[in-house]
Design a protein around this motif. Structure first.
Motif, PDB file in Angstrom:
ATOM      1  N   ASP A 102       0.872  -1.170   0.000  1.00  0.00           N
ATOM      2  CA  ASP A 102       0.000   0.000   0.000  1.00  0.00           C
ATOM      3  C   ASP A 102       0.909   1.220   0.000  1.00  0.00           C
ATOM      4  OD1 ASP A 102      -2.531  -1.313   0.108  1.00  0.00           O
ATOM      5  OD2 ASP A 102      -2.232  -1.663   2.239  1.00  0.00           O
ATOM      6  N   ASN A 103       0.679   2.109  -0.943  1.00  0.00           N
ATOM      7  CA  ASN A 103       1.567   3.257  -1.100  1.00  0.00           C
ATOM      8  C   ASN A 103       1.237   4.323  -0.063  1.00  0.00           C
ATOM      9  OD1 ASN A 103       2.741   5.746  -2.060  1.00  0.00           O
ATOM     10  ND2 ASN A 103       3.094   4.698  -3.997  1.00  0.00           N
ATOM     11  N   PRO A 104       2.215   4.730   0.749  1.00  0.00           N
ATOM     12  CA  PRO A 104       1.921   5.730   1.780  1.00  0.00           C
ATOM     13  C   PRO A 104       1.603   7.111   1.223  1.00  0.00           C
ATOM     14  CG  PRO A 104       4.273   5.271   1.688  1.00  0.00           C
ATOM     15  CD  PRO A 104       3.614   4.262   0.811  1.00  0.00           C
ATOM     16  N   ARG A 176       4.393  13.436   5.973  1.00  0.00           N
ATOM     17  CA  ARG A 176       4.081  12.642   4.785  1.00  0.00           C
ATOM     18  C   ARG A 176       2.568  12.469   4.677  1.00  0.00           C
ATOM     19  NH1 ARG A 176       7.465   7.202   4.964  1.00  0.00           N
ATOM     20  NH2 ARG A 176       6.792   7.049   2.807  1.00  0.00           N
ATOM     21  N   ALA A 177       2.131  12.040   3.489  1.00  0.00           N
ATOM     22  CA  ALA A 177       0.696  11.916   3.239  1.00  0.00           C
ATOM     23  C   ALA A 177       0.035  10.883   4.135  1.00  0.00           C
ATOM     24  CB  ALA A 177       0.459  11.564   1.766  1.00  0.00           C
ATOM     25  N   ALA A 196       8.487  18.275  14.837  1.00  0.00           N
ATOM     26  CA  ALA A 196       8.048  18.590  13.477  1.00  0.00           C
ATOM     27  C   ALA A 196       8.964  19.647  12.889  1.00  0.00           C
ATOM     28  CB  ALA A 196       6.603  19.093  13.463  1.00  0.00           C
ATOM     29  N   HIS A 197       9.057  19.629  11.554  1.00  0.00           N
ATOM     30  CA  HIS A 197       9.856  20.624  10.847  1.00  0.00           C
ATOM     31  C   HIS A 197       9.143  21.977  10.840  1.00  0.00           C
ATOM     32  CE1 HIS A 197      12.242  17.480   8.282  1.00  0.00           C
ATOM     33  NE2 HIS A 197      12.539  17.438   9.552  1.00  0.00           N
ATOM     34  N   ARG A 227      12.495   6.190  25.048  1.00  0.00           N
ATOM     35  CA  ARG A 227      12.268   4.768  25.295  1.00  0.00           C
ATOM     36  C   ARG A 227      11.337   4.176  24.234  1.00  0.00           C
ATOM     37  NH1 ARG A 227      12.432   7.101  30.466  1.00  0.00           N
ATOM     38  NH2 ARG A 227      14.051   6.185  31.791  1.00  0.00           N
ATOM     39  N   VAL A 228      10.383   4.982  23.785  1.00  0.00           N
ATOM     40  CA  VAL A 228       9.400   4.535  22.799  1.00  0.00           C
ATOM     41  C   VAL A 228       9.209   5.633  21.758  1.00  0.00           C
ATOM     42  CG1 VAL A 228       6.974   3.887  22.403  1.00  0.00           C
ATOM     43  CG2 VAL A 228       8.157   3.090  24.467  1.00  0.00           C
ATOM     44  N   VAL A 229       9.134   5.238  20.495  1.00  0.00           N
ATOM     45  CA  VAL A 229       8.765   6.155  19.412  1.00  0.00           C
ATOM     46  C   VAL A 229       7.500   5.614  18.755  1.00  0.00           C
ATOM     47  CG1 VAL A 229       9.396   6.921  17.073  1.00  0.00           C
ATOM     48  CG2 VAL A 229      11.015   7.179  18.950  1.00  0.00           C
ATOM     49  N   VAL A 230       6.560   6.511  18.471  1.00  0.00           N
ATOM     50  CA  VAL A 230       5.292   6.148  17.837  1.00  0.00           C
ATOM     51  C   VAL A 230       5.363   6.442  16.346  1.00  0.00           C
ATOM     52  CG1 VAL A 230       2.800   6.558  17.785  1.00  0.00           C
ATOM     53  CG2 VAL A 230       4.050   6.689  19.955  1.00  0.00           C
ATOM     54  N   LEU A 231       4.951   5.468  15.535  1.00  0.00           N
ATOM     55  CA  LEU A 231       4.794   5.702  14.098  1.00  0.00           C
ATOM     56  C   LEU A 231       3.339   6.097  13.851  1.00  0.00           C
ATOM     57  CD1 LEU A 231       6.724   2.662  12.548  1.00  0.00           C
ATOM     58  CD2 LEU A 231       7.620   4.859  13.321  1.00  0.00           C
ATOM     59  N   PRO A 232       3.050   7.376  13.535  1.00  0.00           N
ATOM     60  CA  PRO A 232       1.663   7.842  13.436  1.00  0.00           C
ATOM     61  C   PRO A 232       1.103   7.690  12.028  1.00  0.00           C
ATOM     62  CG  PRO A 232       3.122   9.714  13.287  1.00  0.00           C
ATOM     63  CD  PRO A 232       4.008   8.485  13.401  1.00  0.00           C
TER      64      PRO A 232
END
Length: 325
Positions: A102-104, A176-177, A196-197, A227-232
């Motif tokens: 699936d294309n992000p 990103r989209a 964020a940038h 300790r933890v990073v979230v991929l949103p």
């Protein structure tokens, strides 16, 4: 004469990581990885839309093998068929690494899935990053894909956290989209830091830490301080961010879309949450924090083996392509 490979793209970190550096071994002199054609002289680093995806690129046969990683979603179905027909007519072998089922970058996946089907049918060799993705390719398209793990991103570099360890962080960059845009997700998540940038007002509005783009060392040290990073994410298949976090010993809360869970080197170090659900993401983070941290476990296949695999494949297919002409 060296086998010439057009890699789409050549300049992206992933394709660069699967080939040896110039002069690294004598065997790698058998290959020439072509540089990405310059699309815009005012922006020479931009490789998209890649010229090797245009049938006219192949008129003078500038390469012996085409390896597609990313960047074909701008093509129409007719153009994708035309590319496949050109490669078949000229006996140009195609290697396709399926990073994204699936294309992000696109919301509707219908056309992208059809494009993927055209290229998978044409490919002389299929590669993907996880067994879960390989199973989906077999189920959807009836082709077997060779599974190779994500190459190292951090590698052997010693990385020191840039500040004291923080529980949970999210890195939005410029957005990103496929990144969640709903502020409620981040309120429910309750992360300690949201990066964020500064060039994206929409992402900056969600952030607690607005900054200019980081170089690799800055980014690695910032990630390593959590300790933890979230991929949103709300769609996608595999993640270089997940690989990077795990190499740094950071646990990851990942959405239930795609095959993110199957990238885990240590199953306990990756926790899945319902995509777009901030409360469930917060629960995933709590479970990870309770378990503690896990050192990164390298895959059984070495990075050198991955490099050798690609070199041998390119030489084999390139030699066969030359003899077919």
């Amino acid at each position: 004469m060296a086998v010439r490979v057009a890699s789409v793209p050549a300049g992206h970190p992933y394709p660069q990581a699967i080939v040896a550096r110039p002069g690294e071994t004598s065997a790698d002199q058998e290959l020439e990885i072509l540089a990405d054609p310059i699309v815009d002289p005012d922006e020479p680093a931009r490789w998209w839309p890649h010229r090797a995806l245009e049938p006219a690129f192949w008129t003078d046969r500038p390469a012996d093998v085409l390896h597609i990683h990313f960047g074909f979603e701008h093509l129409s179905l007719e153009q994708t068929h035309e590319l496949a027909a050109t490669l078949q007519r000229l006996s140009v072998p195609l290697v396709l690494t399926v990073h994204d089922l699936d294309n992000p970058h696109v919301e509707s996946q219908t056309t992208y899935h059809q494009q993927l089907g055209i290229l998978i049918a044409q490919a002389d060799h299929l590669i993907t990053l996880t067994p879960a993705s390989a199973a989906l390719i077999d189920d959807r398209y009836g082709r077997k894909a060779h599974v190779l793990p994500h190459p190292p991103i951090v590698g052997r570099r010693e990385v020191l956290p840039s500040y004291p360890l923080t529980d949970v962080g999210v890195f939005l960059k410029s957005g990103r989209a496929n990144v969640v845009k709903d502020p409620e997700f981040y309120r429910e998540l309750g992360a300690d830091r949201v990066f964020a940038h500064a060039d994206s007002a929409q992402m900056a509005a969600l952030a607690t830490d607005v900054h200019e783009p980081m170089d690799d060392e800055q980014l690695f040290s910032a990630i390593a301080s959590h300790r933890v990073v979230v991929l949103p994410y709300v769609r996608g298949t595999h993640s270089g961010w997940l690989q990077m976090c795990r190499e740094l010993g950071v646990s990851v809360a990942a959405p239930d879309c795609g095959c993110y869970w199957d990238q885990a080197d240590v199953p306990e170090a990756v926790e899945i949450y319902r995509a777009g659900d901030g409360q469930d993401a917060a629960r995933a983070c709590a479970r990870l924090l309770e378990r503690g941290q896990f050192a990164y476990h390298s895959p059984r296949i070495s990075h050198r083996d991955v490099v050798d695999f690609h070199r041998n494949l390119y030489v084999q297919l390139g030699s066969k392509g030359k003899s077919a002409r």
